[in-house]
Write an enzyme that holds these catalytic residues in place. Structure first.
Site, PDB file in Angstrom:
ATOM      1  N   CYS A 152       3.889  -4.333  -2.567  1.00 20.75           N
ATOM      2  CA  CYS A 152       2.618  -3.620  -2.409  1.00 20.75           C
ATOM      3  C   CYS A 152       2.846  -2.154  -2.040  1.00 20.75           C
ATOM      4  CB  CYS A 152       1.781  -4.331  -1.347  1.00 20.75           C
ATOM      5  SG  CYS A 152       0.301  -3.444  -0.855  1.00 20.75           S
ATOM      6  N   CYS A 207       0.851  -0.966   1.065  1.00 23.09           N
ATOM      7  CA  CYS A 207       1.454  -1.554   2.268  1.00 23.09           C
ATOM      8  C   CYS A 207       2.633  -0.709   2.732  1.00 23.09           C
ATOM      9  CB  CYS A 207       1.922  -2.985   1.999  1.00 23.09           C
ATOM     10  SG  CYS A 207       0.608  -4.122   1.553  1.00 23.09           S
TER      11      CYS A 207
END
Length: 178
Positions: free
Chosen positions: A102, A105
């Site tokens: 991600c 993230c």
């Protein structure tokens, strides 16, 4: 356009040579694309050269080792135990649901690391959604995208945040940690 060009160049390569084309860093893709557009020599004679010459030039999206107070949770029982401990301490617990793949993230990770040291009385837990041992926790929490933050006070979920919104994350932790 770049992907199609890279795939067409890679078609004539053997499997061992193709490893330089897939998967690799963006720097290598850029170098290969630049070569293909500007060079008259054949791609078979070209050796990929990374754009970065030393590890010092590469910026990783993590804080320095040892600076974080985030607890990496690897199982459902660990999550339950940490949540119970935070409830006993009458403190705030932040569950940070993330994934290695991600991008957002990785972008917000340094901020979460900094917040974990700025708020020592808050329990920060990092849960990788791809961990098989967290299946019950993930099912019960209803996480559908990452990054997702769940905020627990006295054992009950009091707020959540979906997405990498630094301002909102700081605001929620600041308000709930008092």
């Amino acid at each position: 356009m770049g992907s199609r060009l890279l795939r067409s160049i890679g078609r004539g390569y053997s499997h061992s040579q193709r490893r330089f084309l897939y998967p690799c860093s963006a720097a290598t893709h850029y170098s290969l694309l630049k070569f293909a557009l500007s060079s008259s020599s054949s791609p078979a004679s070209w050796e990929p050269k990374p754009l970065f010459t030393s590890p010092a030039n590469i910026r990783f999206f993590t804080a320095s080792p040892g600076s974080s107070k985030i607890v990496v949770v690897n199982s459902d029982s660990e999550f339950s135990n940490l949540l119970s401990k935070a409830q006993e301490d009458k403190g705030l617990a932040v569950a940070y649901f993330t994934a290695v793949w991600c991008g957002p993230c990785r972008t917000i990770a340094p901020l979460v690391d900094n917040l974990s040291t700025s708020y020592p009385n808050v329990t920060f837990m990092k849960l990788d959604i791809d961990q098989e041992n967290l299946s019950n926790t993930l099912r019960n929490s209803g996480v559908s995208s990452v990054p997702t933050f769940h905020f627990y006070k006295n054992g009950a979920k009091v707020a959540d945040l979906i997405g990498a919104d630094p301002g909102h994350l700081k605001e929620i932790i600041g308000n709930l940690s008092d």
